[in-house]
Design a protein around this motif. Structure first.
Motif, PDB file in Angstrom:
ATOM      1  N   HIS A 106       0.860  -1.181   0.000  1.00 46.09           N
ATOM      2  CA  HIS A 106       0.000   0.000   0.000  1.00 46.09           C
ATOM      3  C   HIS A 106       0.895   1.230   0.000  1.00 46.09           C
ATOM      4  CE1 HIS A 106      -3.171   2.602   2.354  1.00 46.09           C
ATOM      5  NE2 HIS A 106      -2.891   3.091   1.167  1.00 46.09           N
ATOM      6  N   PHE A 107       0.903   1.951  -1.105  1.00 48.00           N
ATOM      7  CA  PHE A 107       1.687   3.175  -1.221  1.00 48.00           C
ATOM      8  C   PHE A 107       0.858   4.364  -0.751  1.00 48.00           C
ATOM      9  CE2 PHE A 107       4.395   0.541  -3.681  1.00 48.00           C
ATOM     10  CZ  PHE A 107       5.617   1.182  -3.824  1.00 48.00           C
ATOM     11  N   ILE A 108       1.476   5.222   0.039  1.00 47.29           N
ATOM     12  CA  ILE A 108       0.838   6.461   0.482  1.00 47.29           C
ATOM     13  C   ILE A 108       1.738   7.600   0.020  1.00 47.29           C
ATOM     14  CG2 ILE A 108       0.008   7.811   2.446  1.00 47.29           C
ATOM     15  CD1 ILE A 108      -0.234   5.096   3.949  1.00 47.29           C
ATOM     16  N   GLY A 130       3.182   2.002  -9.711  1.00 47.09           N
ATOM     17  CA  GLY A 130       2.055   1.150 -10.080  1.00 47.09           C
ATOM     18  C   GLY A 130       2.013   0.859 -11.565  1.00 47.09           C
ATOM     19  N   THR A 131       2.356   1.852 -12.383  1.00 49.10           N
ATOM     20  CA  THR A 131       2.404   1.638 -13.830  1.00 49.10           C
ATOM     21  C   THR A 131       3.442   0.588 -14.195  1.00 49.10           C
ATOM     22  OG1 THR A 131       1.664   3.896 -14.320  1.00 49.10           O
ATOM     23  CG2 THR A 131       2.894   2.766 -16.043  1.00 49.10           C
ATOM     24  N   LYS A 149      -0.756  -4.010 -10.586  1.00 45.11           N
ATOM     25  CA  LYS A 149      -0.901  -5.156  -9.685  1.00 45.11           C
ATOM     26  C   LYS A 149      -0.613  -4.812  -8.221  1.00 45.11           C
ATOM     27  CE  LYS A 149       0.207  -8.473 -13.340  1.00 45.11           C
ATOM     28  NZ  LYS A 149       1.150  -9.536 -13.806  1.00 45.11           N
ATOM     29  N   ILE A 150      -0.069  -3.614  -7.963  1.00 42.36           N
ATOM     30  CA  ILE A 150       0.112  -3.169  -6.581  1.00 42.36           C
ATOM     31  C   ILE A 150      -1.264  -3.125  -5.908  1.00 42.36           C
ATOM     32  CG2 ILE A 150       0.786  -1.192  -5.139  1.00 42.36           C
ATOM     33  CD1 ILE A 150       3.157  -2.651  -6.282  1.00 42.36           C
ATOM     34  N   ASP A 182      -3.406   2.385 -11.789  1.00 40.09           N
ATOM     35  CA  ASP A 182      -2.075   2.170 -11.221  1.00 40.09           C
ATOM     36  C   ASP A 182      -2.053   1.149 -10.093  1.00 40.09           C
ATOM     37  OD1 ASP A 182      -0.881   3.972 -12.946  1.00 40.09           O
ATOM     38  OD2 ASP A 182      -1.257   5.681 -11.634  1.00 40.09           O
ATOM     39  N   ALA A 183      -3.202   0.775  -9.551  1.00 37.70           N
ATOM     40  CA  ALA A 183      -3.259  -0.215  -8.468  1.00 37.70           C
ATOM     41  C   ALA A 183      -4.629  -0.857  -8.481  1.00 37.70           C
ATOM     42  CB  ALA A 183      -2.979   0.445  -7.110  1.00 37.70           C
TER      43      ALA A 183
END
Length: 462
Positions: A165-167, A180-181, A186-187, A213-214
């Protein structure tokens, strides 16, 4: 002008694996690590080689960040704090105008760790995120590529892509989006906290954060007229107080200079509000719920009061899976609106005011105030000669059952000439609500110009 599109393939990750900067391991007994600061001499040079470092925080070392890389998973000389079986939160800061380290990172990491037992990886790219904004934008894709090297290696060690999980804050949101690209969406999740707007609003989706992107992308918008982006970039996009001007923040008088000569303090207040609201939401003290609507104006006029688009389950800011959205597939670029206060926990309850008046001879202005024992909130309504039915959204920190009184005041003495307003009925109901409470209604009210009328409610919260 959009950032130049540069094709990057996942196959290049292996080439960059040995080039990841800042992967030194913290020896046993070494001091805790921290993010970089740019020195004044380096700042004057305006050009410092890009460095990307990673700091690891877990519940085992919550107050002592360790330098981190994929190598730490197999290093037998120190504890492997990173647990491949747990989810991983990746924090990515944004533009650093004067080269200072982001002071909020540790606070956000602690809030995440208090909410969930996870790995928190902080991406430190202060070297590269400072100096002129247009030069920093040139670096963001390279930063994303280097982060992707680490994610690729962690994936080989057993971390599933959906567990990340990117913040991303401001420009960091677009860094996360490009990661994500690279992984073809798939993130697991990307959260953008007021994603940067300058040089990205007109960019192709390849070059900015977007819903592809996710598996799930959510965003919180608080400064969409200056630093932040004004368009939806995720599956759900929360626009706080319309997404532009936040309560308690003074407005800047020189917006055209903000991008290249940022002034800290009140100028950044709107932009950083997304971060502070998100951190407050992590403690779960109250729900920050968004209402789907096509525009903020329609929301304020009471035209959007339910979450039927999500089968009744309204999205919330925070860590709930898919922000609490239960429908599948999740709608894309869904705008959500909510009102907030100026300080933690920021939560407000939303009320629909429905007002019916007798035909007016002249225009009028009516001030509506909701009060509890020690707090009142108000909103002014313009009444016109050609309209007798009005709908408007009011807010208050307390639920409907705690509203002690409603006050109506005819405030048009100076600019308007309607001497008396005859209110046939005024009704108040809370939304969204699952309990379907009956609205509070009062009928047949005469409000003289310059005078206030009030009605006390006798209620008990069940």
């Amino acid at each position: 002008m959009a950032p130049q599109r540069t094709p990057v393939l996942l196959g290049v990750l292996a080439v960059f694996t040995l080039l990841v900067v800042g992967v030194e391991e913290t020896p046993r007994g070494a001091e805790c690590s921290d993010l970089n600061n740019i020195t004044w001499q380096e700042y004057r040079q305006q050009r410092v080689p890009l460095q990307v470092r990673y700091l690891l925080l877990t519940r085992r070392n919550m107050d002592c960040a360790h330098m981190f890389s994929h190598q730490s998973l197999t290093d037998t000389q120190q504890p492997a704090y990173f647990n491949v079986s747990r989810p991983t939160k990746v924090i990515v800061h944004g533009y650093r105008a004067i080269g200072s380290k982001p002071s909020w990172v540790k606070q956000l990491a602690r809030a995440l760790l208090m909410a969930e037992d996870v790995n928190v990886v902080v991406v430190d790219w202060v070297y590269g995120a400072s100096f002129a904004y247009n030069l920093v934008v040139e670096n963001y894709k390279e930063v994303a590529v280097q982060i992707s090297v680490l994610i690729n290696q962690l994936n080989k060690h057993g971390c599933k892509l959906e567990s990340f999980h990117f913040i991303g804050v401001s420009l960091g949101a677009h860094v996360a989006g490009f990661v994500g690209t690279l992984f073809q969406g798939k993130i697991g999740r990307i959260t953008g906290l007021d994603p940067a707007g300058p040089m990205f609003k007109g960019a192709d989706t390849y070059d900015r954060l977007d819903s592809s992107d996710a598996q799930f992308v959510d965003a919180v918008h608080t400064d969409s007229d200056y630093f932040g982006i004004s368009i939806p970039v995720g599956h759900v996009d929360f626009f706080l107080n319309g997404g532009k001007d936040q309560t308690g923040c003074a407005r800047s008088r020189f917006p055209s200079m903000l991008v290249y000569f940022p002034v800290y303090g009140y100028v950044l207040c709107d932009h950083m509000r997304a971060l502070h609201v998100y951190m407050s939401a992590l403690n779960g003290s109250c729900a920050l719920t968004g209402i789907p609507c096509s525009s903020y104006e329609d929301f304020l006029q009471g035209r959007c009061v339910d979450c039927d688009a999500f089968r009744g389950a309204c999205p919330t800011i925070g860590l709930l899976p898919n922000s609490g959205v239960r429908v599948s597939p999740v709608p894309k670029e869904q705008k959500l609106f909510l009102l907030t206060t100026s300080s933690p926990p920021f939560c407000l309850r939303h009320f629909l005011l429905q007002l019916e008046v007798s035909p007016l001879d002249k225009s009028a202005e009516l001030e509506v105030t909701l009060t509890t024992e020690n707090l009142g909130t108000e909103r002014r309504l313009r009444l016109h000669t050609d309209t007798v039915l009005y709908r408007a959204v009011l807010s208050h920190p307390h639920p409907l059952c705690e509203i002690a009184s409603i006050q109506l005041k005819n405030t048009g003495a100076r600019f308007y000439r309607q001497a008396e307003i005859h209110v046939k009925s005024v009704c108040l109901s809370e939304f969204p609500t699952l309990r379907r409470e009956e609205p509070l209604c009062v009928n047949n009210i005469n409000v003289r110009r310059g005078a206030a009328w009030s009605h006390d409610f006798v209620q008990v919260c069940v």
